[in-house]
Design a protein around this motif. Structure first.
Motif, short mmCIF file in Angstrom:
data_model
loop_
_atom_site.label_atom_id
_atom_site.label_comp_id
_atom_site.label_asym_id
_atom_site.label_seq_id
_atom_site.Cartn_x
_atom_site.Cartn_y
_atom_site.Cartn_z
N MET A 1 0.71 -1.08 -0.07
CA MET A 1 -0.08 0.12 -0.22
C MET A 1 0.80 1.28 0.09
SD MET A 1 -2.86 1.37 0.01
CE MET A 1 -4.10 -0.14 0.10
N ILE A 2 1.79 1.06 0.62
CA ILE A 2 2.83 2.24 0.91
C ILE A 2 3.36 2.74 -0.57
CG2 ILE A 2 4.78 3.19 1.84
CD1 ILE A 2 2.63 3.07 3.72
N GLU A 259 -0.60 7.64 5.05
CA GLU A 259 0.22 6.68 5.64
C GLU A 259 0.09 6.31 7.06
OE1 GLU A 259 5.57 5.93 4.85
OE2 GLU A 259 4.33 7.75 5.76
N PHE A 261 -2.67 5.50 8.23
CA PHE A 261 -3.34 4.36 8.47
C PHE A 261 -2.67 2.99 8.07
CE2 PHE A 261 -5.97 7.88 7.94
CZ PHE A 261 -7.16 7.82 8.58
N PHE A 262 -1.47 3.01 7.58
CA PHE A 262 -0.84 1.65 7.19
C PHE A 262 0.35 1.39 7.92
CE2 PHE A 262 -3.17 3.55 3.64
CZ PHE A 262 -4.09 2.69 3.30
N SER A 263 0.81 2.25 8.79
CA SER A 263 2.26 2.21 9.47
C SER A 263 2.28 3.19 10.73
CB SER A 263 3.32 2.72 8.39
OG SER A 263 4.61 2.49 9.18
N HIS A 264 2.56 2.13 11.74
CA HIS A 264 2.54 2.98 12.94
C HIS A 264 3.91 3.26 13.50
CE1 HIS A 264 -1.50 0.90 14.54
NE2 HIS A 264 -1.61 1.40 13.42
N TYR A 341 -6.12 8.15 13.93
CA TYR A 341 -6.99 8.05 12.82
C TYR A 341 -7.82 9.18 12.38
CZ TYR A 341 -5.46 3.16 12.75
OH TYR A 341 -4.77 1.98 12.66
#
Length: 367
Positions: A1-2, A259, A261-264, A341
């Motif tokens: 996704m990134i 980003e 939402f896909f990486s913490h 979020y």
């Protein structure tokens, strides 16, 4: 996704160069070239961006009730009157210099600018001469600036006037380097504090902060990269068209917000920040250029402006990071994720709005 997000950003970068957008920044700056002539005569060229003059003209329509602006030459005449009413010169005895409008209309050297040429006869005055553009600055608004170039006077040079500045004494030296640097330092702080797009980008980068060290790396990377492009652009070595820069800044906000939402993990975000910092540096340079940097003091002005940007940025980070760390420590798990979020969604929506505005799909304040 990134990877998908990065590919989308590249497509946006290509599209920016093919689309005619609205301006992102409104300079709110006018110029005044004061040229001394024999017998206490002064020729003053007042210049504006057409968009800035249009705003002032619309805000002062009450001054020209009944004027037929569609008739040949009337619009130019009214513009001349508007400026002449707001620029004055006087002598030590407080006697006003007589004023004549010699020209009003489009700047022959720049079709996007307007030019009004005034002639001041100060022969009947005594002592020193004072140049007064305070009413013009008031019409430009609280962020108005007036770059004055003095030619043939005792203090020939350049100086920047702001709304709260007094009249300019043409016999006194222009600003010293420390005074000039202080003004540009203040301008740098103001730009980052009121630069909501830059702040949204920075906030989105650090929302997942779990410690101080990742934030230090992010801020350092951003500082180094934007300082490079700010310097290159301010020194006229390399720059990008402002409409491309501002659209890409909006795109960078969307990227980092998405980003989240896909990486913490923000430990490696300094790399992304470093790349995007180059783009934001061109945005800072645009703001610096709009101020009208004196040609003889480019380096001090550049250094002071950059220090101001970093000072404002550091102050904001020091205020925000403790709050984020507190939230991280006291709202673990789903509650913390919900906060990030929600904040990322809001920032992403702002980025989408700015992007659509800056590529011309939405009307902007400067369009």
């Amino acid at each position: 996704m990134i990877r998908l997000l990065k590919s989308a950003l590249i497509c946006l970068m290509l599209a920016m160069g093919l689309h005619t957008p609205a301006r992102a920044h409104t300079p709110d700056i006018s110029t005044g070239k004061v040229a001394a002539q024999p017998n206490r005569i002064y020729i003053v060229d007042i210049g504006f961006l057409a968009t800035d003059l249009e705003k002032i003209f619309q805000a002062t329509m009450a001054e020209r009730i009944g004027a037929d602006l569609s008739a040949p030459g009337v619009l130019e005449t009214e513009i001349g009157k508007l400026v002449a009413k707001r620029v004055r010169m006087r002598g030590d005895n407080n006697r006003a210099c007589s004023e004549t409008i010699e020209k009003s209309g489009e700047d022959p050297n720049n079709q996007d600018s307007a030019l009004v040429v005034l002639r001041f006869d100060c022969g009947a005055t005594e002592g020193q001469i004072f140049y007064d553009a305070r009413q013009l600055l008031a019409a430009q608004g609280p962020k108005g600036k007036h770059l004055v170039t003095l030619i043939g006077t005792a203090n020939a040079g350049e100086t920047m006037l702001y709304p709260n500045d007094p009249e300019l004494d043409l016999s006194k030296p222009t600003e010293t380097t420390p005074q000039l640097m202080w003004k540009f330092l203040q301008a740098g702080v103001e730009h980052i504090v009121t630069g909501y797009d830059h702040l949204c980008f920075l906030f989105a980068l650090i929302l997942w902060a779990h410690g101080v060290w990742p934030v230090v790396k992010i801020v350092t990377a951003f500082t180094v990269s934007h300082s490079i492009t700010l310097s290159l652009a301010a020194l006229n070595i390399f720059t990008l068209p402002s409409h491309i820069t501002e659209a890409l800044i909006a795109a960078s906000i969307i990227f980092v917000a998405a980003e989240n939402f896909f990486s913490h993990n923000i430990d490696k975000r300094w790399r992304t920040t470093f790349l995007f910092g180059f783009i934001h540096g061109f945005g800072f340079a645009s703001a610096l250029t709009e101020m009208g940097v004196p040609q003889g003091a480019v380096l001090p002005a550049l250094a002071a402006f950059n220090i101001g940007v970093e000072t404002g940025q550091l102050a904001i980070v020091l205020a925000v990071v403790p709050i984020l760390l507190y939230i991280d420590q006291h709202t673990k798990g789903a509650r913390h994720e919900k906060f990030v979020y929600l904040a990322s969604t809001a920032i992403g929506l702002f980025g989408c709005y700015w992007l659509l505005e800056r590529i011309g799909f939405l009307p902007g304040a400067g369009s």
